[in-house]
Design a protein around this motif. Structure first.
Motif, PDB file in Angstrom:
ATOM      1  N   MET A   1       0.833  -1.184   0.000  1.00  0.00           N
ATOM      2  CA  MET A   1       0.000   0.000   0.000  1.00  0.00           C
ATOM      3  C   MET A   1       0.872   1.239   0.000  1.00  0.00           C
ATOM      4  SD  MET A   1      -2.887   1.135   2.803  1.00  0.00           S
ATOM      5  CE  MET A   1      -1.672   1.381   4.104  1.00  0.00           C
ATOM      6  N   GLU A   2       0.587   2.178  -0.905  1.00  0.00           N
ATOM      7  CA  GLU A   2       1.359   3.404  -0.953  1.00  0.00           C
ATOM      8  C   GLU A   2       1.056   4.244   0.281  1.00  0.00           C
ATOM      9  OE1 GLU A   2       0.627   5.475  -4.520  1.00  0.00           O
ATOM     10  OE2 GLU A   2       1.417   3.903  -5.825  1.00  0.00           O
ATOM     11  N   SER A   3       2.093   4.882   0.800  1.00  0.00           N
ATOM     12  CA  SER A   3       1.888   5.739   1.955  1.00  0.00           C
ATOM     13  C   SER A   3       1.170   7.005   1.525  1.00  0.00           C
ATOM     14  CB  SER A   3       3.234   6.079   2.609  1.00  0.00           C
ATOM     15  OG  SER A   3       4.053   6.783   1.697  1.00  0.00           O
ATOM     16  N   HIS A   4       0.473   7.601   2.455  1.00  0.00           N
ATOM     17  CA  HIS A   4      -0.300   8.807   2.160  1.00  0.00           C
ATOM     18  C   HIS A   4      -0.293   9.668   3.405  1.00  0.00           C
ATOM     19  CE1 HIS A   4      -3.586  11.353   0.697  1.00  0.00           C
ATOM     20  NE2 HIS A   4      -4.157  11.190   1.867  1.00  0.00           N
ATOM     21  N   GLN A   5       0.128  10.898   3.247  1.00  0.00           N
ATOM     22  CA  GLN A   5       0.151  11.809   4.369  1.00  0.00           C
ATOM     23  C   GLN A   5      -1.252  12.379   4.577  1.00  0.00           C
ATOM     24  OE1 GLN A   5       2.784  12.212   6.364  1.00  0.00           O
ATOM     25  NE2 GLN A   5       3.814  10.689   5.102  1.00  0.00           N
ATOM     26  N   GLN A 224     -10.834 -12.137   9.644  1.00  0.00           N
ATOM     27  CA  GLN A 224     -10.633 -10.695   9.751  1.00  0.00           C
ATOM     28  C   GLN A 224      -9.767 -10.360  10.969  1.00  0.00           C
ATOM     29  OE1 GLN A 224     -13.390  -7.041   8.851  1.00  0.00           O
ATOM     30  NE2 GLN A 224     -14.030  -7.909  10.807  1.00  0.00           N
ATOM     31  N   ALA A 225     -10.032 -10.996  12.098  1.00  0.00           N
ATOM     32  CA  ALA A 225      -9.242 -10.736  13.301  1.00  0.00           C
ATOM     33  C   ALA A 225      -7.791 -11.129  13.080  1.00  0.00           C
ATOM     34  CB  ALA A 225      -9.828 -11.492  14.487  1.00  0.00           C
ATOM     35  N   ASP A 226      -7.556 -12.284  12.461  1.00  0.00           N
ATOM     36  CA  ASP A 226      -6.185 -12.736  12.237  1.00  0.00           C
ATOM     37  C   ASP A 226      -5.474 -11.863  11.206  1.00  0.00           C
ATOM     38  OD1 ASP A 226      -6.032 -14.804  14.075  1.00  0.00           O
ATOM     39  OD2 ASP A 226      -6.903 -16.268  12.704  1.00  0.00           O
ATOM     40  N   PHE A 227      -6.166 -11.493  10.142  1.00  0.00           N
ATOM     41  CA  PHE A 227      -5.538 -10.644   9.132  1.00  0.00           C
ATOM     42  C   PHE A 227      -5.213  -9.266   9.693  1.00  0.00           C
ATOM     43  CE2 PHE A 227      -7.324 -12.953   5.122  1.00  0.00           C
ATOM     44  CZ  PHE A 227      -6.479 -14.023   5.407  1.00  0.00           C
ATOM     45  N   ARG A 228      -6.049  -8.774  10.587  1.00  0.00           N
ATOM     46  CA  ARG A 228      -5.735  -7.491  11.221  1.00  0.00           C
ATOM     47  C   ARG A 228      -4.545  -7.642  12.163  1.00  0.00           C
ATOM     48  NH1 ARG A 228     -10.606  -3.278  11.798  1.00  0.00           N
ATOM     49  NH2 ARG A 228      -8.769  -2.037  12.259  1.00  0.00           N
ATOM     50  N   ALA A 229      -4.501  -8.754  12.905  1.00  0.00           N
ATOM     51  CA  ALA A 229      -3.378  -8.976  13.812  1.00  0.00           C
ATOM     52  C   ALA A 229      -2.065  -9.082  13.046  1.00  0.00           C
ATOM     53  CB  ALA A 229      -3.615 -10.241  14.633  1.00  0.00           C
ATOM     54  N   LEU A 230      -2.118  -9.630  11.841  1.00  0.00           N
ATOM     55  CA  LEU A 230      -0.928  -9.775  11.005  1.00  0.00           C
ATOM     56  C   LEU A 230      -0.668  -8.540  10.140  1.00  0.00           C
ATOM     57  CD1 LEU A 230      -1.493 -13.473   9.869  1.00  0.00           C
ATOM     58  CD2 LEU A 230       0.351 -12.634  11.346  1.00  0.00           C
ATOM     59  N   ASP A 231      -1.517  -7.527  10.261  1.00  0.00           N
ATOM     60  CA  ASP A 231      -1.406  -6.299   9.474  1.00  0.00           C
ATOM     61  C   ASP A 231      -1.458  -6.588   7.972  1.00  0.00           C
ATOM     62  OD1 ASP A 231      -1.282  -3.525   9.272  1.00  0.00           O
ATOM     63  OD2 ASP A 231       0.893  -3.510   9.083  1.00  0.00           O
ATOM     64  N   LEU A 232      -2.279  -7.556   7.590  1.00  0.00           N
ATOM     65  CA  LEU A 232      -2.425  -7.908   6.181  1.00  0.00           C
ATOM     66  C   LEU A 232      -3.584  -7.176   5.503  1.00  0.00           C
ATOM     67  CD1 LEU A 232      -1.925 -11.804   6.198  1.00  0.00           C
ATOM     68  CD2 LEU A 232      -0.266 -10.019   5.587  1.00  0.00           C
ATOM     69  N   LEU A 233      -4.531  -6.696   6.286  1.00  0.00           N
ATOM     70  CA  LEU A 233      -5.763  -6.196   5.685  1.00  0.00           C
ATOM     71  C   LEU A 233      -5.553  -4.977   4.790  1.00  0.00           C
ATOM     72  CD1 LEU A 233      -8.638  -7.027   5.467  1.00  0.00           C
ATOM     73  CD2 LEU A 233      -9.160  -5.715   7.531  1.00  0.00           C
ATOM     74  N   PRO A 234      -4.770  -3.959   5.202  1.00  0.00           N
ATOM     75  CA  PRO A 234      -4.572  -2.818   4.289  1.00  0.00           C
ATOM     76  C   PRO A 234      -3.983  -3.232   2.943  1.00  0.00           C
ATOM     77  CG  PRO A 234      -3.862  -2.239   6.500  1.00  0.00           C
ATOM     78  CD  PRO A 234      -4.124  -3.721   6.511  1.00  0.00           C
TER      79      PRO A 234
END
Length: 310
Positions: A1-5, A224-234
């Motif tokens: 994911m591209e960073s965005h300020q 969803q909980a596991d993907f969020r814990a692994l920071d995969l969702l974004p």
């Protein structure tokens, strides 16, 4: 994911439930719009970029999974500069409510979705059902669903006994059968654990030419909980919106589970249940070498002790 300020980074974690709902409403009114739909549903729109995420979430899910107690779409506004339309439910409702139907009817009549270059619908479980079902209002949209139900209509899914009391909900009228509603989507992805039998059976009902079904073995029934814990969702959301989510990319992202204790414990349990002692040894040696894992260390010691006594 591209960073965005972005300066959009609300933190509502310190608020009571009533204060929290009021704060979400004010954010919508200030940044886009807020639309209550009775006592059970609401919509919060935050306008920013020309990519729109339409996310479906339960309020309890947001409170449990988000450190800032904000909808998933808010993360994409702050992190990627997207716009966000968050559909919220009080409990698991599958968003089966005539007021929700009317809300999406109005969005379609107003050409709301035409204002965005890319539209991505997202949800998990009952909310994954809703993401698929309501995506029909934005032809050409993309849809990302984690372990969605296709329907709870007992004539189609009587084998799913997890939600027996919810079968009273009407899944036969408008926006009813999610796999049919995604026919107008540009592309849709269903992610599920094939070892979760009922989730796998629902995913099979989404077998369509424009649907890719990706397996996440041993990830269990709370993706969803596991993907969020692994920071995969974004990253998953960005890849889906940009039509980059391929089997190879998904496999590379899923490698993060090698450091995820819940996944490793499920894998260990399965190998033991199947009597795969040598594979169990290899797994335990690998995990013990990489992290502090008392359970895996004890199991490895048991295997080695058995070998020594043989």
């Amino acid at each position: 994911m591209e960073s965005h300020q972005s300066t959009f980074a609300p933190d509502l974690s310190h608020l009571s439930r009533s204060e929290w709902l009021g704060a979400l409403r004010r954010i919508g009114e200030e940044q886009g719009f807020a639309e209550p739909m009775g006592k059970t549903h609401a919509a919060i729109f935050v306008e920013d970029g020309d990519t729109l995420i339409v996310s479906f979430e339960s309020m309890s899910g947001i409170e449990a999974l988000s450190e800032t107690r904000t909808p998933i779409g808010f993360d994409m506004v702050g992190g990627a500069g997207w716009s966000s339309l968050s559909l919220l439910s009080h409990g698991d409702t599958w968003f089966r409510d005539p007021r929700v139907y009317a809300f999406f009817d109005q969005l379609q009549d107003d050409g709301f979705f035409d204002e965005f270059e890319t539209v991505l619908f997202y949800g998990a479980g009952p909310c994954g059902y809703a993401a698929g079902a309501y995506s029909v209002t934005a032809p050409g949209a993309r849809v990302l669903m984690l372990q969605p139900q296709a329907t709870l209509d007992p004539r189609v899914a009587e084998w799913d006994d997890r939600f027996a009391e919810e079968r009273r909900r009407d899944f036969t009228s408008r926006y009813g059968f999610a796999p049919e509603m995604i026919d107008a989507a540009d592309k849709a992805w269903v992610i599920y654990d094939p070892r979760e039998r009922l989730d796998a059976m629902h995913s099979a009902l989404f077998e369509k030419p424009n649907v890719a079904r990706y397996r996440a073995p041993f990830m269990g029934g709370a993706l969803q909980a596991d993907f969020r814990a692994l920071d995969l969702l974004p990253g998953l959301l960005s890849a889906a919106a940009e039509d980059r989510l391929s089997p190879a990319l998904f496999a590379s992202m899923l490698r993060a589970r090698r450091d995820h204790p819940p996944y490793l414990r499920r894998l260990l349990h399965r190998l033991d249940a199947d009597g795969r002692t040598e594979l169990t040894r290899i797994l335990c040696e690998n995990v013990v070498a990489r992290m502090h894992a008392p359970r895996f260390r004890r199991r490895l010691a048991q295997i080695e002790s058995t070998d020594d006594s043989a």
